[in-house]
Write a protein that holds these residues in place. Structure first.
Motif, PDB file in Angstrom:
ATOM      1  N   UNK A  31      39.560  29.000  43.787  1.00  0.00           N
ATOM      2  CA  UNK A  31      38.678  30.099  44.163  1.00  0.00           C
ATOM      3  C   UNK A  31      39.450  31.384  43.892  1.00  0.00           C
ATOM      4  N   UNK A  32      39.015  32.101  42.851  1.00  0.00           N
ATOM      5  CA  UNK A  32      39.767  33.292  42.446  1.00  0.00           C
ATOM      6  C   UNK A  32      39.452  34.485  43.352  1.00  0.00           C
ATOM      7  N   UNK A  33      38.180  34.567  43.744  1.00  0.00           N
ATOM      8  CA  UNK A  33      37.773  35.665  44.635  1.00  0.00           C
ATOM      9  C   UNK A  33      36.678  35.177  45.552  1.00  0.00           C
ATOM     10  N   UNK A  34      36.565  35.791  46.732  1.00  0.00           N
ATOM     11  CA  UNK A  34      35.429  35.455  47.593  1.00  0.00           C
ATOM     12  C   UNK A  34      34.979  36.673  48.381  1.00  0.00           C
ATOM     13  N   UNK A  35      33.717  36.696  48.746  1.00  0.00           N
ATOM     14  CA  UNK A  35      33.173  37.832  49.473  1.00  0.00           C
ATOM     15  C   UNK A  35      31.707  37.958  49.127  1.00  0.00           C
ATOM     16  N   UNK A  36      31.035  39.006  49.687  1.00  0.00           N
ATOM     17  CA  UNK A  36      29.650  39.189  49.258  1.00  0.00           C
ATOM     18  C   UNK A  36      29.600  40.160  48.081  1.00  0.00           C
ATOM     19  N   UNK A  37      28.420  40.382  47.584  1.00  0.00           N
ATOM     20  CA  UNK A  37      28.274  41.174  46.358  1.00  0.00           C
ATOM     21  C   UNK A  37      28.962  42.534  46.453  1.00  0.00           C
ATOM     22  N   UNK A  38      28.646  43.267  47.524  1.00  0.00           N
ATOM     23  CA  UNK A  38      29.197  44.625  47.651  1.00  0.00           C
ATOM     24  C   UNK A  38      30.716  44.600  47.713  1.00  0.00           C
ATOM     25  N   UNK A  39      31.213  43.656  48.539  1.00  0.00           N
ATOM     26  CA  UNK A  39      32.673  43.581  48.694  1.00  0.00           C
ATOM     27  C   UNK A  39      33.351  43.323  47.350  1.00  0.00           C
ATOM     28  N   UNK A  40      32.767  42.393  46.605  1.00  0.00           N
ATOM     29  CA  UNK A  40      33.418  42.006  45.355  1.00  0.00           C
ATOM     30  C   UNK A  40      33.300  43.092  44.281  1.00  0.00           C
ATOM     31  N   UNK A  41      32.191  43.817  44.329  1.00  0.00           N
ATOM     32  CA  UNK A  41      32.026  44.914  43.367  1.00  0.00           C
ATOM     33  C   UNK A  41      33.083  45.989  43.651  1.00  0.00           C
ATOM     34  N   UNK A  42      33.228  46.248  44.933  1.00  0.00           N
ATOM     35  CA  UNK A  42      34.196  47.262  45.347  1.00  0.00           C
ATOM     36  C   UNK A  42      35.607  46.895  44.919  1.00  0.00           C
ATOM     37  N   UNK A  43      35.877  45.575  44.945  1.00  0.00           N
ATOM     38  CA  UNK A  43      37.218  45.077  44.640  1.00  0.00           C
ATOM     39  C   UNK A  43      37.587  45.305  43.165  1.00  0.00           C
ATOM     40  N   UNK A  44      36.547  45.427  42.344  1.00  0.00           N
ATOM     41  CA  UNK A  44      36.739  45.643  40.901  1.00  0.00           C
ATOM     42  C   UNK A  44      37.642  44.577  40.260  1.00  0.00           C
ATOM     43  N   UNK A  45      37.430  43.341  40.631  1.00  0.00           N
ATOM     44  CA  UNK A  45      38.238  42.240  40.072  1.00  0.00           C
ATOM     45  C   UNK A  45      37.425  41.433  39.069  1.00  0.00           C
ATOM     46  N   UNK A  46      37.596  40.128  39.130  1.00  0.00           N
ATOM     47  CA  UNK A  46      36.961  39.209  38.197  1.00  0.00           C
ATOM     48  C   UNK A  46      35.426  39.271  38.300  1.00  0.00           C
ATOM     49  N   UNK A  47      34.961  39.316  39.544  1.00  0.00           N
ATOM     50  CA  UNK A  47      33.502  39.341  39.759  1.00  0.00           C
ATOM     51  C   UNK A  47      32.905  40.617  39.174  1.00  0.00           C
ATOM     52  N   UNK A  48      33.591  41.704  39.387  1.00  0.00           N
ATOM     53  CA  UNK A  48      33.119  43.001  38.881  1.00  0.00           C
ATOM     54  C   UNK A  48      32.944  42.921  37.359  1.00  0.00           C
ATOM     55  N   UNK A  49      33.944  42.263  36.706  1.00  0.00           N
ATOM     56  CA  UNK A  49      33.865  42.122  35.243  1.00  0.00           C
ATOM     57  C   UNK A  49      32.643  41.305  34.852  1.00  0.00           C
ATOM     58  N   UNK A  50      32.478  40.169  35.552  1.00  0.00           N
ATOM     59  CA  UNK A  50      31.340  39.291  35.248  1.00  0.00           C
ATOM     60  C   UNK A  50      30.035  40.040  35.430  1.00  0.00           C
TER      61      UNK A  50
END
Ligand SMILES: Nc1ncnc2c1ncn2[C@@H]1O[C@H](COP(=O)(O)OP(=O)(O)OP(=O)(O)O)[C@@H](O)[C@H]1O
Length: 578
Positions: free
Chosen positions: A552-571
């Motif tokens: 599991x590279x990252x976890x959280x809800x949409x807003x949290x992960x967008x804010x994190x600007x990590x892998x999810x943000x890229x996807x």
């Protein structure tokens, strides 16, 4: 060698012993049939040596009556044998097919991953046919033939021992060759079943994948693969034909030799008057009665050999471990809440190639967990573990705190619903397809599911409504419509846990909207694990797990992960762009 013994014993215990009554009746019938067959040669001696020389008309009519009676008995016993044994054998075949299919469905999903479905079809339909020869006339004929041969042998010895011994030499030689040949043929037959299953399997796949094959212009390649398979089958049959031909021609040769010898010895004995004409004729006839069953036995022998090869494969299947292991899986779940927890779960399909590494997450009752990540990262494997298709190699998955590897599968899966990408709809009406997990559901429950998944939105336009037949014989549905039917099916099943593999195919906006709405009704108040491809689904999720290389590279809800600007943000930004 020991394997061979086991399967004969198994076949006897499994198929013959439970039918001992019928088999016994068959044996009695065949004894009558064999004995009545011997009346004719016996009568010939009488006719030539006594009746004709004495011109005894009364004895002639008696003899004739006896022979006719014997022929009648033969006809009646033959009829009864077929009627009783063959019918029982066919009955057994259908029962066995049902048993094998039932067993097949109890095997773990991993078993099916490694098998061609065509090959399995052949296991269920063809392999079991062998019992026909075991319970049907085959075995009984073998025994009946042996009885006739033994009685004939005794009579032959009585008529003329010297001549009989002379005959026995080539006959024994033949029996020896036949036995050796059967030993050689059996593995060939076993192999044939396998090849047959492979070729059929490939053909089924070719036909199922016709779009891909045509799309890639791969017809020739497929035909070549099929030709190779058929050729392999041919070579196998050729091999067994050589062995069969050896038996047939050696029998003709050796038995011909015996006949020539009898002519010589018999002629000599008649000339020096140590044998009568009648004895000579009846010797020749009895010899036929002794030899015919032996030759026939070689035929039946090859049938039985083939039967055993098929049954070997059936036995192998019947002894495989079922996924519901009764020793371990003995916790019968009552109604669950739906708290799903993964704790340090690792998994590998093949030894040494771990695809999930120490995965931990909680999916509380009623929550939606979205699994996102690149292809091959392990999302389906995570879902497969929750479906109990797979078991973790280490770590623990619990449902309401209970170890999932210990629960009774049926009690768990009855509270589980799966909606997969290539959802399986069978030929039948839309109604039947939706009712499939819960055939006893009421009309209200059905209609609620139909509405929940917005199936009525398109069935209302069909003349037959929900009773419209889909599939080959009926209407063709669009991808989105098919998905909605499978969602309605899951809503109707009313599970506590939903495993959802969202279709990747792009749908038009209207279809998309209906799918979104129907997924929304499906996920309500249910623990959902969704392999998510749609942003709208992902945004609704309580938690998003970004899976990379089995972690599991990252976890959280949409807003949290967008804010994190990590892998999810890229996807996310990548998907928004396209
Ligand atoms: N039956 C199987 N036997 C062996 N390896 C398998 C099997 N199924 C999957 N794998 C391997 O396990 C890994 C994870 O596969 P998985 O199907 O879980 O990925 P995924 O994230 O669901 O991929 P996708 O989004 O493409 O469906 C991959 O490397 C895959 O090659």
């Amino acid at each position: 060698m020991s394997k061979k013994k086991v399967s004969y014993k198994w076949a006897f215990k499994e198929f013959i012993w439970p039918r001992k009554g019928i088999v016994l009746v068959g044996l009695i019938l065949i004894i009558f049939k064999s004995l009545s067959g011997l009346v004719l040669p016996y009568a010939s001696k009488n006719l030539i040596d006594e009746v004709i020389p004495n011109r005894d008309m009364k004895a002639l009519s008696l003899l004739l009556a006896a022979v006719c009676f014997a022929i009648l008995i033969q006809a009646v016993t033959s009829f009864l044998l077929t009627k009783i044994l063959s019918v029982e054998a066919q009955h057994l075949i259908s029962k066995l097919r049902a048993q094998v299919q039932k067993k097949l469905l109890k095997l773990p999903v991993s078993f099916f991953d490694n098998q061609k479905s065509g090959a399995l079809v052949s296991r269920v339909m063809t392999d079991v046919e062998g019992v026909r020869n075991l319970v049907g006339t085959g075995l009984v004929q073998l025994i009946g033939g042996s009885i006739t041969a033994i009685i004939s042998l005794i009579i032959l010895l009585k008529i003329n021992a010297t001549m009989t011994f002379f005959v026995l030499v080539p006959v024994s030689l033949f029996a020896f060759i036949a036995l050796k040949a059967f030993g050689k043929i059996r593995p060939i037959f076993r192999e044939r079943g396998k090849i047959n299953a492979e070729v059929t399997g490939r053909l089924t796949e070719t036909l199922n994948g016709i779009r891909v094959i045509k799309g890639f212009n791969a017809e020739n390649q497929e035909s070549k693969t099929f030709e190779d398979g058929v050729e392999k089958l041919f070579l196998n049959v050729k091999k067994s034909l050589t062995a069969t031909a050896l038996i047939t021609s050696s029998s003709a040769f050796l038995l011909g030799l015996a006949s020539a010898g009898i002519m010589g010895i018999g002629g000599y004995f008649i000339m020096n008057e140590s044998m009568t004409y009648g004895e000579f004729v009846s010797f020749t006839l009895f010899l036929g009665f002794m030899i015919a069953p032996i030759v026939q036995m070689s035929n039946i022998g090859s049938q039985l050999t083939e039967a055993m090869a098929g049954l070997d494969r059936t036995q192998e299947l019947m002894e495989m471990a079922e996924e519901q292991d009764p020793l371990n899986r003995n916790i019968v779940l009552q109604e669950i809440k739906g708290d799903l927890k993964y704790k340090d779960v690792s998994f590998s399909y093949e030894k040494g190639k771990e695809v999930l590494h120490s995965i931990s997450f909680d999916a509380p009752a009623g929550s939606v967990t979205a699994l996102v990540g690149s292809s091959g990262s392990g999302k389906s494997t995570i879902a497969g573990l929750a479906a109990t298709y797979l078991n973790p190699n280490s770590g623990l998955i619990t449902i309401d705190g209970i170890d999932l590897t210990k629960v009774d599968l049926s009690s768990y899966r009855s509270q589980l619903g799966v909606v997969l990408q290539d959802d399986f709809l069978f030929e039948g009406t839309i109604r039947e397809n939706i009712l499939f997990p819960r055939p006893e559901a009421s009309e209200e429950q059905l209609l609620a599911a139909v509405k929940g998944a917005y199936v009525n939105e398109f069935t209302e336009r069909f003349e037959e409504g929900l009773d419209t037949v889909i599939g080959e014989r009926g209407v063709k549905l669009s991808g989105g419509q098919r998905q909605r039917i499978s969602i309605a099916r899951a809503i109707l099943a009313n599970p506590k846990i939903i495993l959802l593999d969202e279709a990747t195919s792009n749908l038009d906006t209207e279809s998309e909207m209906f799918i979104q709405k129907s997924l929304h009704s499906l996920m309500q108040n249910r623990t959902t694990l969704v392999i998510a491809h749609r942003l709208s689904t992902i945004k609704q999720a309580d938690q998003i797990l970004v899976i990379e290389n089995g972690n599991i590279a990252e976890r959280g809800n949409h807003e949290e992960l967008i804010e994190k600007k990590g892998r999810y943000y890229d996807l996310y930004t990548y998907q928004s762009k396209i």
